[in-house]
Design a protein around this motif. Structure first.
Motif, mmCIF file in Angstrom:
data_model
loop_
_atom_site.group_PDB
_atom_site.id
_atom_site.type_symbol
_atom_site.label_atom_id
_atom_site.label_comp_id
_atom_site.label_asym_id
_atom_site.label_seq_id
_atom_site.Cartn_x
_atom_site.Cartn_y
_atom_site.Cartn_z
ATOM 1 N N TYR B 289 1.064 -1.016 0.143
ATOM 2 C CA TYR B 289 -0.396 -0.095 -0.041
ATOM 3 C C TYR B 289 0.550 1.476 0.182
ATOM 4 O O TYR B 289 0.302 2.332 0.349
ATOM 5 C CB TYR B 289 -0.290 -0.464 1.608
ATOM 6 N N GLY B 290 2.320 1.085 0.460
ATOM 7 C CA GLY B 290 3.063 2.373 0.314
ATOM 8 C C GLY B 290 3.812 2.534 -0.702
ATOM 9 O O GLY B 290 3.734 1.581 -1.624
ATOM 10 N N TYR B 323 1.452 10.277 -0.967
ATOM 11 C CA TYR B 323 1.461 9.926 -2.478
ATOM 12 C C TYR B 323 0.845 9.303 -2.664
ATOM 13 O O TYR B 323 0.776 8.907 -4.414
ATOM 14 C CB TYR B 323 3.061 9.447 -2.074
ATOM 15 N N MET B 324 0.338 7.837 -1.598
ATOM 16 C CA MET B 324 -0.278 7.215 -2.450
ATOM 17 C C MET B 324 -1.767 7.327 -2.576
ATOM 18 O O MET B 324 -2.872 6.504 -3.493
ATOM 19 C CB MET B 324 -0.058 5.815 -1.898
ATOM 20 N N GLY B 325 -2.019 8.270 -2.299
ATOM 21 C CA GLY B 325 -3.557 8.739 -2.047
ATOM 22 C C GLY B 325 -4.304 8.121 -1.574
ATOM 23 O O GLY B 325 -5.380 7.640 -0.988
ATOM 24 N N PHE B 326 -3.561 7.086 0.131
ATOM 25 C CA PHE B 326 -4.751 6.175 0.815
ATOM 26 C C PHE B 326 -3.923 6.302 2.363
ATOM 27 O O PHE B 326 -4.386 7.884 2.231
ATOM 28 C CB PHE B 326 -3.838 4.641 1.040
ATOM 29 N N GLN B 327 -5.545 6.157 2.624
ATOM 30 C CA GLN B 327 -5.967 7.215 4.345
ATOM 31 C C GLN B 327 -5.704 6.000 4.676
ATOM 32 O O GLN B 327 -5.468 4.721 5.272
ATOM 33 C CB GLN B 327 -7.679 6.658 5.119
ATOM 34 N N LEU B 332 -8.358 -2.084 1.059
ATOM 35 C CA LEU B 332 -7.920 -1.186 0.263
ATOM 36 C C LEU B 332 -8.585 -2.588 -0.985
ATOM 37 O O LEU B 332 -8.723 -2.095 -2.553
ATOM 38 C CB LEU B 332 -6.070 -2.343 -0.622
ATOM 39 N N ILE B 333 -9.279 -3.720 -0.642
ATOM 40 C CA ILE B 333 -10.104 -4.311 -1.141
ATOM 41 C C ILE B 333 -10.748 -3.571 -1.745
ATOM 42 O O ILE B 333 -11.808 -2.808 -0.969
ATOM 43 C CB ILE B 333 -11.246 -5.952 -0.507
ATOM 44 N N GLY B 334 -11.378 -3.175 -2.958
ATOM 45 C CA GLY B 334 -12.716 -3.092 -3.924
ATOM 46 C C GLY B 334 -12.189 -1.627 -4.399
ATOM 47 O O GLY B 334 -13.193 -0.794 -5.500
ATOM 48 N N LYS B 335 -10.464 -1.011 -3.928
ATOM 49 C CA LYS B 335 -10.215 -0.174 -4.314
ATOM 50 C C LYS B 335 -10.345 -0.099 -6.213
ATOM 51 O O LYS B 335 -9.155 -0.902 -6.728
ATOM 52 C CB LYS B 335 -9.089 0.395 -3.850
#
Lengths: 203, 463
Positions: B289-290, B323-327, B332-335
């Motif tokens: 994720y990173g 950078y990744m646009g994640f919280q 992550l499933i379904g993104k």
């Protein structure tokens, strides 16, 4: 022949980021040259410039506040690719020393093979360094290779500075000799040809 | 009471100097176009010849296009680097597998595939993923260009001897868990610097059960935890893989080599500087994720929360998520994803293409997803065509490209655009690795296949 390492006292540029990989130090698309020169201008390219090639004001290397021949970075500096271009880019941009609390193996070798001194300090000393530079960007950092010591010296321009703080660092004694005298490993290995040929026959 | 690593390293050490640097003899060096030109330049400046040209092999891979390889390379800088490699090999008498010729491929696919990589050897290349070759029971590691020059001039490098670590993985793997998941899991536990200063031997029943290709994936990514290299003791799987390959020993020489290779293992009482054991039952399909390969999770898990991260590491963690646009803490499933890249020295072998093709067979690629399926070498490409993998891929809406490093590091035209998400079977998710501002999610070929079919991050078990 390498450039000889000369003890120095300099201000430093801080990059308090962990795990800085060699793709950040020099992105792969700049690895297409066939000589060692000219990589300094691409150092940290994607952090240093926007997509139009304009300097990003908030990046330490572009800041008018910071200058110097010493780069101070977070732990695990130089991880990832083996590209020696990373060491060439840092050296080419005028740095003589990189300080971190941990270096990736291949980067460390590449730096040493190019006269760039990697100085590994404790986590706490690294924190002090970042703090001192933040408090006063004119803080002088002294690096003495013979004594294997690094010291934070007050700039004299602020009153908040306390006494000099220092730490010693480790370096392979052979590589230390190479840096101080400007020897390079290739010359040494060429001098070993008789032993190498003997090994090939006897193995 | 020696480790396998000690045995091979010591047998190749010509001199140990004050400070611990060793003059280490190198059996085989591989070179490519990106990290060798300056080494040849150095050689010329010294007026020297290559010391042992017959122990060096070149295969251009980093810069090459993965379409229309029969045409001249368009990018003038890439073209120059490629022609420089050809000229250097010609001038110094080094064997080269040129672009488009039958043995060309990513160095770390080509070496084992041709039978050049053999147990007990010391192998180097100016590329950190040289650790791949350790899967065949050799000591193989990446070096810088100055060291490439050392090997050109003396067939030796000067290196300090690393410490030893053994990582055991035991038990049966869950369905749809592959060796990429195993190594991503290990790196997520040990971190990107967990192996720095060490040479790793992978062992245990899970590792033993893996095919040669799967073992290469594991050793390939040893460098992603900072290790100098990774290796697996050779066994019947190794010997069967090597036998009959073009550059493998033949006839009597094979029998002699086999006798020696069978002795290549760590002694029962060998002591490692560090030993770590994992249970295969704990490993599920993984994804990162990173922005470093240590930032990985089981695909159904949530990202760590900021509060769970050590305080000193929080700024780097947050920079990475931004950078990744994640919280932090989210799943992550379904993104939605934009690109899928299958290939590289990590997962560009026939088994990887086979696994991907088997999974997508009879299904259709999601509309809007751009997928690049890039074989690791010409022989892999040929086999994929012969086995019908190419047909299966095309029926499902995919295209098999030509071999090369491709979008793993995007030195050619295979670049992921800024802001786009790419599920990649390669080895690095660093910022900008696949193109400026691209966002990489590392995974195995099955997670890549499930994402390519659904267009979103999907557990391959749920399709």
């Amino acid at each position: 022949m390498l450039d000889k390492f000369i003890n120095l006292s300099s201000t430093a540029i801080p990059l308090p980021i962990e795990n800085i990989d060699t793709d950040q130090i020099i992105p792969a698309r700049y690895l297409k040259a066939t000589t060692r020169e000219g990589f300094g201008k691409q150092l940290f390219y994607d952090w240093r410039y926007d997509t139009d090639g304009n300097p990003k004001a908030d990046f330490a290397l572009n800041s008018p506040i910071y200058a110097g021949q010493i780069l101070v970075a977070g732990k695990n500096f130089g991880c990832g690719s083996s590209r020696e271009h990373a060491a060439w880019a840092i050296y080419g941009a005028g740095f003589k020393v990189v300080v971190s609390s941990f270096f990736a193996d291949i980067f460390r070798n590449n730096a040493l093979n190019n006269g760039l001194l990697p100085v590994q300090v404790s986590e706490s000393f690294l924190a002090k360094l970042f703090d001192a530079i933040k408090q006063d960007p004119k803080t002088q950092i002294q690096v003495n290779l013979e004594k294997q010591s690094i010291a934070i010296v007050a700039s004299g321009e602020t009153e908040s500075k306390s006494e000099t703080q220092s730490e010693t660092f480790e370096i392979n004694s052979y590589k230390k000799e190479c840096l101080l005298k400007g020897y390079d490993d290739v010359d040494y290995l060429i001098s070993k040809h008789p032993e190498i040929e003997k090994f090939e026959i006897e193995r | 009471m020696n480790t396998l690593f000690d045995k091979i390293w010591d047998a190749h050490t010509i001199e140990t100097m004050a400070g611990g640097s060793c003059v280490l003899y190198i059996d085989r060096q591989y070179i490519h176009e990106v990290t060798s030109p300056q080494a040849f330049e150095g050689l010329r400046a010294r007026g020297m010849q290559v010391f042992r040209p017959e122990q060096i092999t070149a295969s251009p891979d980093h810069n090459i296009p993965t379409k229309n390889q029969h045409l001249p390379v368009e990018d003038p800088l890439s073209a120059q680097q490629l022609s420089t490699l050809e000229e250097n090999c010609e001038e110094f008498g080094i064997n080269i597998f040129k672009v488009g010729t039958p043995k060309n491929g990513i160095i770390h696919v080509m070496g084992p595939e041709t039978g050049m990589t053999q147990p007990g050897m010391t192998i180097v290349c100016g590329d950190s993923h040289t650790s791949t070759h350790g899967a065949l029971g050799c000591v193989a590691f990446g070096i810088g260009t100055s060291e490439v020059e050392m090997v050109l001039t003396s067939q030796c490098v000067l290196q300090s001897k690393p410490k030893t670590m053994r990582i055991n993985v035991n038990g049966a793997l869950h369905p749809n868990v592959c060796s990429k998941d195993v190594i991503l899991y290990i790196i997520s536990k040990l971190g990107t610097d967990g192996g720095t200063g060490y040479f790793i031997e992978f062992a245990g029943s899970t590792i033993r059960s893996l095919s040669m290709e799967a073992r290469m994936t594991i050793c390939n990514m040893s460098i992603e935890m900072g290790a100098r290299g990774g290796m697996i003791a050779p066994d019947e799987t190794t010997f069967t893989y090597i036998k009959g390959r073009e550059f493998a020993p033949q006839g009597e020489a094979w029998e002699k080599a086999l006798g020696e290779w069978k002795l290549l293992k760590s002694d029962a009482d060998a002591v490692f500087d560090q030993e770590i054991t994992f249970d295969a039952a704990d490993i599920f399909p993984m994804i990162t994720y990173g922005t470093n390969p240590g930032m990985g999770i089981s695909i159904n898990d949530s990202l760590p929360k900021v509060s769970e991260i050590e305080e000193s590491s929080r700024p780097s963690f947050l920079k990475s998520l931004e950078y990744m646009g994640f919280q932090d803490g989210e799943k992550l499933i379904g993104k939605a994803i934009d690109y899928v890249f299958v290939g590289s020295c990590t997962n560009g072998r026939i088994e990887d293409l086979r696994a991907f093709a088997d999974y997508v067979k009879g299904k259709q690629k999601a509309e809007g997803v751009i997928a690049w399926i890039v074989p690791g070498s010409k022989p892999v490409e040929k086999q994929a065509i012969e086995e019908g993998i190419k047909d299966t891929l095309e029926a499902a809406g995919f295209e098999l490209r030509q071999p090369g490093c491709s979008a793993c590091l995007a030195m050619n035209d295979d670049k992921i655009p800024a802001g786009k998400y790419c599920v990649a079977t390669s080895n690095r998710n660093f910022e900008g690795r696949q193109g400026p501002d691209s966002r990489t999610l590392l995974a195995g070929p099955l997670v890549a296949a499930a994402a390519a079919i659904t267009g979103v991050i999907t557990d391959p078990n749920n399709l």
